[in-house]
Enzyme design. Structure first.
Site, PDB file in Angstrom:
ATOM      1  N   GLU A   1       0.811  -1.217   0.000  1.00  0.00           N
ATOM      2  CA  GLU A   1       0.000   0.000   0.000  1.00  0.00           C
ATOM      3  C   GLU A   1       0.850   1.276   0.000  1.00  0.00           C
ATOM      4  O   GLU A   1       0.813   2.076   0.943  1.00  0.00           O
ATOM      5  CB  GLU A   1      -0.957   0.005   1.191  1.00  0.00           C
ATOM      6  CG  GLU A   1      -2.007  -1.082   1.126  1.00  0.00           C
ATOM      7  CD  GLU A   1      -3.000  -1.034   2.270  1.00  0.00           C
ATOM      8  OE1 GLU A   1      -4.101  -1.589   2.119  1.00  0.00           O
ATOM      9  OE2 GLU A   1      -2.679  -0.455   3.332  1.00  0.00           O
TER      10      GLU A   1
ATOM     11  N   GLU B   1      -6.478  -7.851  -0.969  1.00  0.00           N
ATOM     12  CA  GLU B   1      -7.079  -7.774   0.363  1.00  0.00           C
ATOM     13  C   GLU B   1      -8.564  -7.487   0.181  1.00  0.00           C
ATOM     14  O   GLU B   1      -8.942  -6.386  -0.194  1.00  0.00           O
ATOM     15  CB  GLU B   1      -6.420  -6.687   1.224  1.00  0.00           C
ATOM     16  CG  GLU B   1      -4.956  -6.929   1.527  1.00  0.00           C
ATOM     17  CD  GLU B   1      -4.345  -5.866   2.433  1.00  0.00           C
ATOM     18  OE1 GLU B   1      -5.124  -5.151   3.117  1.00  0.00           O
ATOM     19  OE2 GLU B   1      -3.099  -5.743   2.452  1.00  0.00           O
TER      20      GLU B   1
END
Length: 664
Positions: free
Chosen positions: A142, A306
């Site tokens: 991320e 995710e």
């Protein structure tokens, strides 16, 4: 089709691993992601690597037929490294060091960090390059989250200067591009260049005062390029020895990085999808748009690395997914092009910052409702994989997203209520409301394959973009432009052309005047979409060959053209000179789509029901998604077979609450 979970064996006793692997296999999971935060376990001291525990975890999972994606652990540099090289820490725009205690505590440009990054990544790549059960790599984790998109340290200032030298070549060119003659900001030496840190005007009101717009835009471009470059450093290390495909887990609508650039060095895109966070709950339309953006980055299917599987949060929790919602979110991702679903996380951790981030299993590790729902979903996806895996979304409409324009509008929104991302979303939402599939693409995409292209508020312009759009429309394409288009050059200075600047010839209009609507003012608009209302902005248009489709119906704008259409070659250009309420904009886009011969997937849109048209092997099929908590009856125009049940569907399709249907 890959179907799995993010797993952290280092968080649990060794004697639990076999049980986890068995439960995963019983839930139809066949892949895990591991190690993306485990640097201190993999390299407990400089140059000493310990892969034994990870080797063992991979082997335990492999015995149950589960493959592994490995994350490079560079999002969490260990304490021994930070103590040795404290210059690696980021600095914020106030000059404060952003220290140890969370994650992402590093500067993307720091040469010391580059050296240690190469060390751990090269060691992992060499160790796992030929491993039969390692099927992919995830770079870092991320990029940019926790407000780490920009760093203001001296290393970054030096790299920024070099970036500017590469772009402009001379200070004379830079000063001209930025207009530094304003407020006596002319630079006479490269070392004088500043970063846009805290400055005097911000104390009066930071919403309305800031740095030079050219400096701001270039710094955000540089910061994004720095992240792209840091990712490439790792990609090159892995590709130097290993052949497994490489990805990074992006974050949907995240605004700090140009995802079109970030995706160029990746083999495939993946992203992290959390529809029900504690600090915001995403609409299903927003999630759908994020999926379509991820697909548009490389014009290919993607992974969800995710996928939310439980209530989540750090200090407080978001909503618990209702029965059926995890399954629904999974099918929504697959409908929009996900070829793999990896749930976050396998089991809620009993320590650390994410104690409240629940997964498939709670802290006690006991399978319950969410586990059984995912187990059912995995069975269904295996059954339907022949239809779903690798299938393409069929879209005749594209919305152009530009990170350069996003940043430009952020610095100077021109109206306090204007939001570029929200404007894109409003147009995307109108097409969903009309059952029309939409791609989200960059300006560099092949526009020729679309019947209709929408470019909201594209205010930064270059000559090559103008030429590309003229060719697209002349060849028969249909283009929608909006207010706040063509107002600036590519370096963020205002154009001296009559607005809409380089779009004027295409659109066949001039902006005679504009009106920024403040303090609750609204202006009625009437035309082909019926009666509407503007609440943010009004361009008062003077047609130069264009046909008027709507006019303002009140205040001093009375009777002035608001929306126009212009014939250009074999195509048409629409100019929407104002914002509109949702119903009016939906009606307008319905009329424009019809004129462009864009057909809805199904003719009767239902509130809360999403319909996606797909194709595989020359055969088309539909995916219906009920985002309502109540059952819905959806009219269908002909007979279908529902893939999951095998039942015949004639005239109507019945969807249970949060239900899904795949119709061939």
């Amino acid at each position: 089709m890959y179907f799995g979970a993010d797993y952290y064996p280092e968080h649990w006793p060794r004697e639990r691993w076999e049980q986890d692997a068995r439960l995963m296999a019983e839930a139809n999971l066949n892949v895990v992601r591991m190690a993306e935060f485990a640097w201190s376990k993999l390299e407990p001291e400089e140059g000493t690597y310990d892969f034994s525990w990870l080797d063992e975890a991979i082997a335990v999972l492999a015995e149950q037929g589960i493959k592994t994606v490995l994350g490079t652990p560079t999002a969490t540099p260990p304490k021994w490294l930070m103590d040795k090289c404290p210059d690696i820490y980021m600095k914020d725009r106030f000059g404060r060091v952003r220290g140890f205690g969370s994650r992402r505590h590093y500067c993307y440009n720091n040469p010391n960090y580059h050296r240690y990054t190469k060390g751990i990544v090269a060691a992992m790549a060499e160790h796992y390059k030929d491993h039969p059960h390692v099927v992919g790599w995830q770079i870092d984790n991320e990029f940019g989250c926790q407000d780490t998109g920009q760093c203001y340290c001296e290393v970054c200032r030096g790299e920024f200067v070099r970036w500017l030298q590469g772009k402009y070549g001379s200070l004379e060119a830079l000063n001209k591009a930025w207009g530094t003659v304003f407020w006596s900001q002319i630079y006479t030496e490269w070392d004088q260049i500043i970063l846009p840190t805290y400055t005097v005007c911000e104390d009066s009101d930071p919403r309305f005062h800031g740095h030079n717009p050219g400096l701001l835009l270039d710094f955000f471009r540089f910061s994004s390029d720095s992240i792209v470059g840091y990712q490439k450093l790792q990609v090159d290390e892995i590709r130097g020895v290993a052949n497994q495909p490489i990805t990074h887990n992006l974050m949907g609508h995240f605004p700090e990085i140009d995802y079109f650039k970030l995706g160029q060095d990746l083999d495939f895109v993946s992203w992290d999808n959390y529809p029900a966070m504690p600090f915001h709950k995403s609409s299903y339309q927003s999630v759908a748009m994020a999926h379509d953006l991820m697909r548009g980055i490389k014009n290919q299917n993607f992974w969800v690395m995710e996928e939310q599987s439980g209530p989540c949060g750090w200090s407080v929790l978001g909503d618990t997914p209702a029965p059926g919602q995890i399954r629904l979110w999974t099918y929504q991702a697959v409908a929009h092009g996900a070829d793999a679903i990896v749930y976050f996380r396998w089991r809620a951790c009993s320590f650390g910052a994410e104690e409240y981030w629940y997964g498939i299993l709670d802290h006690d590790g006991v399978p319950r409702r969410r586990y059984r729902e995912i187990q059912q979903t995995g069975q269904e996806l295996a059954q339907a994989a022949q239809v779903l895996e690798g299938a393409k979304v069929l879209a005749d409409v594209a919305i152009v997203k530009s990170y350069d324009n996003l940043w430009s509008h952020r610095f100077q929104p021109h109206n306090a209520k204007f939001d570029y991302a929200a404007l894109l979303y409003s147009y995307y939402n109108t097409f969903m409301a009309n059952n029309i599939n939409t791609d989200v693409v960059s300006i560099d995409a092949d526009l020729g394959k679309y019947k209709l292209v929408v470019m909201p508020a594209f205010n930064l312009m270059r000559e090559d973009i103008r030429i590309k759009l003229e060719k697209y429309v002349a060849a028969g394409g249909n283009l929608v432009l909006t207010y706040r288009s063509g107002t600036r050059d590519w370096n963020n200075s205002m154009t001296t052309e009559t607005l809409p600047g380089p779009f004027g010839h295409l659109a066949g209009v001039e902006v005679e005047e504009f009106d920024s609507l403040n303090h609750g003012r609204t202006v009625p608009v009437t035309g082909v979409m019926g009666e509407g209302k503007a609440a943010v902005w009004c361009d008062l248009l003077n047609p130069q060959g264009a046909q008027v489709l709507a006019t303002y119906a009140g205040q001093f704008n009375q009777g002035q053209a608001a929306i126009t259409v212009n014939d250009f070659g074999h195509g048409k250009v629409y100019y929407v000179g104002c914002d509109l309420d949702d119903d009016s904009l939906t009606a307008l886009m319905r009329e424009i789509a019809k004129a462009a011969t864009v057909q809805p997937v199904l003719p009767d849109p239902q509130i809360g029901v999403e319909v996606v048209k797909k194709e595989k092997g020359g055969k088309e099929f539909l995916v219906l998604l009920n985002h309502n908590s109540n059952p819905v009856t959806v009219p269908v125009p002909r007979g279908y077979t529902e893939v999951l049940s095998g039942e015949q569907v004639e005239d109507v399709c019945q969807l249970e609450p949060f239900g899904v249907a795949i119709l061939t």
